[in-house]
Design an enzyme around this catalytic site. Structure first.
Site, mmCIF file in Angstrom:
data_model
loop_
_atom_site.group_PDB
_atom_site.id
_atom_site.type_symbol
_atom_site.label_atom_id
_atom_site.label_comp_id
_atom_site.label_asym_id
_atom_site.label_seq_id
_atom_site.Cartn_x
_atom_site.Cartn_y
_atom_site.Cartn_z
ATOM 1 N N ALA A 151 32.942 42.858 40.746
ATOM 2 C CA ALA A 151 31.923 42.618 41.768
ATOM 3 C C ALA A 151 31.210 41.294 41.519
ATOM 4 O O ALA A 151 31.593 40.261 42.063
ATOM 5 C CB ALA A 151 30.944 43.785 41.811
ATOM 6 N N ARG A 152 30.174 41.321 40.673
ATOM 7 C CA ARG A 152 29.414 40.119 40.333
ATOM 8 C C ARG A 152 29.050 40.171 38.855
ATOM 9 O O ARG A 152 28.599 41.210 38.351
ATOM 10 C CB ARG A 152 28.153 40.004 41.188
ATOM 11 C CG ARG A 152 28.405 39.676 42.642
ATOM 12 C CD ARG A 152 28.931 38.249 42.808
ATOM 13 N NE ARG A 152 29.175 37.886 44.203
ATOM 14 C CZ ARG A 152 30.341 37.969 44.811
ATOM 15 N NH1 ARG A 152 31.399 38.462 44.145
ATOM 16 N NH2 ARG A 152 30.482 37.578 46.061
ATOM 17 N N ASP A 176 36.595 40.554 35.820
ATOM 18 C CA ASP A 176 37.047 39.455 36.666
ATOM 19 C C ASP A 176 35.907 38.496 36.982
ATOM 20 O O ASP A 176 36.142 37.402 37.488
ATOM 21 C CB ASP A 176 37.644 40.000 37.967
ATOM 22 C CG ASP A 176 38.247 38.911 38.841
ATOM 23 O OD1 ASP A 176 39.138 38.189 38.346
ATOM 24 O OD2 ASP A 176 37.830 38.767 40.013
ATOM 25 N N GLU A 181 30.137 31.035 35.431
ATOM 26 C CA GLU A 181 31.498 30.713 35.867
ATOM 27 C C GLU A 181 31.597 29.225 36.176
ATOM 28 O O GLU A 181 30.688 28.680 36.813
ATOM 29 C CB GLU A 181 31.880 31.546 37.097
ATOM 30 C CG GLU A 181 31.907 33.036 36.820
ATOM 31 C CD GLU A 181 32.349 33.866 38.014
ATOM 32 O OE1 GLU A 181 32.641 33.279 39.083
ATOM 33 O OE2 GLU A 181 32.417 35.096 37.875
ATOM 34 N N HIS A 200 38.030 35.432 37.986
ATOM 35 C CA HIS A 200 37.463 35.635 39.332
ATOM 36 C C HIS A 200 38.525 35.408 40.409
ATOM 37 O O HIS A 200 38.337 34.640 41.359
ATOM 38 C CB HIS A 200 36.263 34.715 39.562
ATOM 39 C CG HIS A 200 35.340 35.233 40.628
ATOM 40 N ND1 HIS A 200 33.986 34.980 40.636
ATOM 41 C CD2 HIS A 200 35.564 36.014 41.713
ATOM 42 C CE1 HIS A 200 33.418 35.557 41.674
ATOM 43 N NE2 HIS A 200 34.364 36.197 42.347
#
Length: 234
Positions: A151-152, A176, A181, A200
């Site tokens: 998700a985040r 992920d 990032e 991601h």
């Protein structure tokens, strides 16, 4: 996109909700299985020339069937994922702010954390959800549980996650998304064999792009034909 500037300029902004749901759901399932089966660790050892698995193998690996999977949030991605998990023999529970009818048991968040063998996050990042999985939350999770996050990154306190993984409170994590990032190559999460990590890319498939372009094309045609825009944000 600067939404307020677009609003002031009279520029319409639309999104394409749900177009990446299948791609994200599939990668989420992959991360669950890879974390349970230590796929990253075993591949790295095999590439390094090691065939034998160190330690008692059966204590390190596990199956998805028979485990309880807790889905935090129940939007488009978990709505696809939940029946797949059930078909594989998992018991699916979920947490949302408002209970919704359906075949999957709804639980308060603390109860979901306490009962789930795998906790999978499916929430937007807001001031209310930032750092949702912190040291207190990890302490409530079952010993040996697995965390999956597609998700985040900001939903997770990464310092607390590292402590939970180092202590053995968590068996593994499939990630992920990250608080920062791109993720630095020397980030301590990447040094842990029990972490399965992707950059991601859960949404990144040609099928997702095709679905997004179909929504965009339909909205372009709507402007041409004088129809209302779909999925308008501004």
């Amino acid at each position: 996109i600067a939404l307020e500037a677009a609003r002031a300029a009279g520029v319409a902004v639309c999104n394409a909700p749900g177009t990446n749901a299948r791609a994200v759901a599939e990668l989420t399932l992959m991360l669950m299985l890879a974390a349970l089966r230590r796929a990253g660790q075993l591949q790295a050892r095999l590439r390094a020339g090691h065939w034998a698995v160190p330690g008692p193998v059966q204590e390190q690996l596990g199956e998805l069937g028979g485990r309880t999977v807790g889905l935090v949030g129940f939007g488009a991605v978990p709505a696809l994922l939940a029946p797949w998990l059930a078909a594989m023999g998992a018991h699916v529970v979920h947490h949302t702010r408002t209970p919704r009818p359906g075949p999957f048991e709804h639980l308060p968040l603390d109860a979901l954390l306490e009962r789930s063998d795998i906790v999978s996050l499916h929430l937007p990042l807001t001031p209310q959800t930032e750092g949702l999985l912190d040291e207190r939350a990890f302490a409530r999770m079952k010993p040996g549980a697995v965390l999956v996050n597609t998700a985040r990154g900001g939903l997770v306190d990464e310092a607390a996650l590292l402590l939970a993984l180092h202590s053995g409170r968590l068996r593994a994590a499939g990630l992920d998304v990250y608080a920062t990032e791109p993720l630095p190559a020397d980030h301590p999460l990447l040094a842990l064999e029990q972490v399965v990590a992707t950059p991601h890319t859960a949404w990144m498939t040609p099928e997702t792009l095709q679905r997004c372009l179909a929504v965009a094309l339909d909205n372009a045609c709507a402007v041409r034909d004088g129809r209302g825009l779909a999925h308008r944000v501004v």
